[in-house]
Design an enzyme around this catalytic site. Structure first.
Site, mmCIF file in Angstrom:
data_model
loop_
_atom_site.group_PDB
_atom_site.id
_atom_site.type_symbol
_atom_site.label_atom_id
_atom_site.label_comp_id
_atom_site.label_asym_id
_atom_site.label_seq_id
_atom_site.Cartn_x
_atom_site.Cartn_y
_atom_site.Cartn_z
ATOM 1 N N TYR A 156 -4.805 9.632 -1.847
ATOM 2 C CA TYR A 156 -3.455 9.903 -1.329
ATOM 3 C C TYR A 156 -2.350 10.056 -2.375
ATOM 4 C CZ TYR A 156 -5.634 8.195 2.949
ATOM 5 O OH TYR A 156 -6.485 8.012 3.998
ATOM 6 N N ARG A 179 -7.370 12.316 10.940
ATOM 7 C CA ARG A 179 -8.656 12.891 11.365
ATOM 8 C C ARG A 179 -9.632 11.850 11.879
ATOM 9 N NH1 ARG A 179 -12.748 11.372 8.137
ATOM 10 N NH2 ARG A 179 -12.107 10.552 6.135
ATOM 11 N N CYS A 238 -7.915 9.813 5.435
ATOM 12 C CA CYS A 238 -7.979 9.749 6.906
ATOM 13 C C CYS A 238 -6.667 10.245 7.495
ATOM 14 C CB CYS A 238 -8.236 8.325 7.357
ATOM 15 S SG CYS A 238 -9.897 7.821 6.939
ATOM 16 N N ASP A 282 -9.787 4.125 12.731
ATOM 17 C CA ASP A 282 -10.405 2.823 13.024
ATOM 18 C C ASP A 282 -9.354 2.067 13.837
ATOM 19 O OD1 ASP A 282 -11.082 0.112 12.841
ATOM 20 O OD2 ASP A 282 -11.659 0.210 10.734
ATOM 21 N N TRP A 302 -8.308 -2.147 -0.404
ATOM 22 C CA TRP A 302 -8.987 -0.968 -0.955
ATOM 23 C C TRP A 302 -10.147 -1.321 -1.884
ATOM 24 C CZ3 TRP A 302 -9.203 3.948 0.394
ATOM 25 C CH2 TRP A 302 -8.215 4.422 1.263
ATOM 26 N N GLU A 325 0.840 -1.205 0.000
ATOM 27 C CA GLU A 325 0.000 0.000 0.000
ATOM 28 C C GLU A 325 0.875 1.256 0.000
ATOM 29 O OE1 GLU A 325 -1.855 1.495 3.544
ATOM 30 O OE2 GLU A 325 -3.783 1.777 2.543
HETATM 31 N N1 MHF Z 1 -13.511 1.237 8.156
HETATM 32 C C1 MHF Z 1 -12.340 1.403 7.552
HETATM 33 N N2 MHF Z 1 -11.212 1.163 8.256
HETATM 34 C C2 MHF Z 1 -9.994 1.335 7.664
HETATM 35 O O1 MHF Z 1 -8.981 1.090 8.349
HETATM 36 C C3 MHF Z 1 -9.934 1.770 6.317
HETATM 37 C C4 MHF Z 1 -11.124 2.020 5.629
HETATM 38 N N3 MHF Z 1 -12.308 1.829 6.263
HETATM 39 N N4 MHF Z 1 -11.118 2.418 4.330
HETATM 40 C C5 MHF Z 1 -9.934 2.665 3.607
HETATM 41 C C6 MHF Z 1 -8.714 2.069 4.182
HETATM 42 C C7 MHF Z 1 -8.430 0.646 3.834
HETATM 43 N N5 MHF Z 1 -7.733 0.191 5.033
HETATM 44 C C8 MHF Z 1 -7.868 -1.099 5.501
HETATM 45 C C9 MHF Z 1 -8.878 -1.903 5.035
HETATM 46 C C10 MHF Z 1 -8.994 -3.188 5.497
HETATM 47 C C11 MHF Z 1 -8.098 -3.692 6.418
HETATM 48 C C12 MHF Z 1 -8.214 -5.099 6.864
HETATM 49 O O2 MHF Z 1 -9.193 -5.750 6.620
HETATM 50 N N6 MHF Z 1 -7.183 -5.654 7.485
HETATM 51 C C13 MHF Z 1 -7.101 -7.066 7.867
HETATM 52 C C14 MHF Z 1 -6.211 -7.822 6.935
HETATM 53 C C15 MHF Z 1 -6.492 -7.580 5.521
HETATM 54 C C16 MHF Z 1 -5.370 -7.975 4.583
HETATM 55 O O3 MHF Z 1 -4.200 -7.642 4.791
HETATM 56 O O4 MHF Z 1 -5.693 -8.602 3.588
HETATM 57 C C17 MHF Z 1 -6.439 -7.135 9.236
HETATM 58 O O5 MHF Z 1 -6.734 -8.111 9.933
HETATM 59 O O6 MHF Z 1 -5.638 -6.266 9.556
HETATM 60 C C18 MHF Z 1 -7.068 -2.875 6.897
HETATM 61 C C19 MHF Z 1 -6.964 -1.591 6.432
HETATM 62 C C20 MHF Z 1 -7.548 1.283 5.934
HETATM 63 N N7 MHF Z 1 -8.722 2.003 5.636
HETATM 64 O O1 LIG Z 2 -5.788 4.789 6.699
HETATM 65 C C1 LIG Z 2 -6.929 4.729 7.158
HETATM 66 C C2 LIG Z 2 -8.043 4.906 6.353
HETATM 67 C C3 LIG Z 2 -9.273 4.826 6.910
HETATM 68 N N1 LIG Z 2 -9.426 4.610 8.239
HETATM 69 C C4 LIG Z 2 -10.811 4.500 8.791
HETATM 70 C C5 LIG Z 2 -11.306 5.537 9.720
HETATM 71 C C6 LIG Z 2 -12.811 5.407 9.575
HETATM 72 O O2 LIG Z 2 -13.234 4.285 10.361
HETATM 73 C C7 LIG Z 2 -12.992 5.081 8.103
HETATM 74 C C8 LIG Z 2 -13.247 6.308 7.257
HETATM 75 O O3 LIG Z 2 -14.544 6.785 7.478
HETATM 76 P P1 LIG Z 2 -14.875 8.359 7.522
HETATM 77 O O4 LIG Z 2 -16.358 8.387 7.725
HETATM 78 O O5 LIG Z 2 -14.451 8.949 6.224
HETATM 79 O O6 LIG Z 2 -14.129 8.947 8.681
HETATM 80 O O7 LIG Z 2 -11.751 4.517 7.724
HETATM 81 C C9 LIG Z 2 -8.327 4.428 9.049
HETATM 82 O O8 LIG Z 2 -8.432 4.209 10.268
HETATM 83 N N2 LIG Z 2 -7.104 4.510 8.471
#
Ligand code: MHF
Ligand SMILES: O=c1ccn([C@H]2C[C@H](O)[C@@H](COP(=O)(O)O)O2)c(=O)[nH]1
Length: 264
Positions: free
Chosen positions: A94, A166, A146, A169, A80, A58
């Site tokens: 980004y 900002r 974010c 999660d 993503w 990423e």
């Molecule tokens: N709700 C939410 N949380 C996020 O952290 C987040 C978003 N949305 N949207 C955009 C990006 C995408 N990111 C993500 C999305 C998914 C995982 C996740 O599912 N992680 C799993 C492993 C996934 C993998 O590596 O294949 C984990 O257990 O960490 C982590 C970061 C961070 N961002």
């Molecule tokens: O790098 C990242 C990208 C996204 N997030 C999380 C934070 C929120 O849970 C969602 C984004 O939702 P918004 O309503 O736009 O705030 O994704 C993260 O922690 N880190």
């Protein structure tokens, strides 16, 4: 990674219930800061297994200035997928803002190349900034950024980085964000001839999704393990020349992975 566990515990115990865009619901606190000394090991969460492959690809994808998930898919990274359109496009997120921020005169600003050059030329500057929050373009993005603003700082031959995020999660995003920016700081330090200093992570809305509470408890019941070490190919002196094979995390010990659903 006691800093991370302290955040997890604080939001679990003191977060207020707050509904959110995704309809999932969260426990949330506003404002938090963590500091990681990059000389005492690589700040990887050890109380669950992290997928470094996704984190490294990423970051390389951001640095390449990409807006399409094609590169991620080719490398088996799916984090993503949910935010891309049917052509894999995410809009000017980004990578685009970092490498080709659209200036009013039609020129494109490479904020990353510029900041690296500034660190080399005027290390004491207080203007080593990169911003992804472009108010003129947020509506065109698959997801507004974010991690929106970061600043580098040089003192006593060491490079530190502070990030303002900002929206955070805590269970899924934050472990990725810490590792990603720690890695970026090490890479920028290497190409500017500096030693790594600290990574400082400042959070705005720090939230635990309500469907991550059990997973958070599992993590809090585990004891952190010694941190791994990052090893970069020492021959790489161009930030944009780093490949996946140039980045190694040595000695990563962790508790087992904890799956959790991502809020979309
Ligand atoms: N709700 C939410 N949380 C996020 O952290 C987040 C978003 N949305 N949207 C955009 C990006 C995408 N990111 C993500 C999305 C998914 C995982 C996740 O599912 N992680 C799993 C492993 C996934 C993998 O590596 O294949 C984990 O257990 O960490 C982590 C970061 C961070 N961002
Ligand atoms: O790098 C990242 C990208 C996204 N997030 C999380 C934070 C929120 O849970 C969602 C984004 O939702 P918004 O309503 O736009 O705030 O994704 C993260 O922690 N880190």
């Amino acid at each position: 990674m006691q800093q991370y566990l302290d955040l997890l515990r604080h939001v679990r115990d003191h977060g207020v219930e707050k509904s959110d865009r995704t309809g999932t619901g969260t426990l949330s606190c506003f404002g938090w800061q963590m500091r990681f000394d990059l000389n005492t090991g690589f700040p990887a969460v050890t109380t669950k297994k992290l997928h470094f492959r996704s984190i490294i690809h990423e970051l390389l994808w951001f640095l390449a200035g990409e807006s399409n998930i094609r590169y991620l898919k080719e490398n088996g990274v799916s984090i993503w997928d949910e935010w891309a359109d049917e052509n894999g496009e995410l809009g000017p997120i980004y990578g685009v803002q970092w490498r080709s921020w659209p200036a009013p005169n039609g020129q494109r600003i490479d904020q990353i190349a510029k900041v690296v050059e500034q660190i080399r030329q005027t290390p004491n500057s207080r203007r080593h900034l990169v911003t992804a929050w472009n108010p003129g373009e947020v509506d065109k993005m698959g997801l507004p950024p974010c991690h929106i603003l970061f600043q580098f700082y040089v003192a006593e031959g060491r490079l530190s980085c502070q990030l303002y995020q900002r929206s955070a999660d805590i269970f899924l995003g934050v472990p990725f964000n810490i590792a990603s920016y720690a890695l970026l700081t090490h890479m920028v330090a290497q190409v500017t001839g500096l030693k790594p200093g600290e990574f400082i992570h400042t959070l705005g809305d720090a939230h635990l999704y309500l469907n991550h509470l059990e997973q958070a408890d599992t993590q809090l019941s585990r004891s952190p393990l010694p941190l791994p070490q990052l090893r970069l190919n020492p021959d790489t002196h161009d930030l944009f020349a780093f490949r996946y094979e140039d980045i190694h995390i040595d000695g990563y010990q962790s508790h087992p992975h904890i799956p959790a659903p991502v809020a979309v």
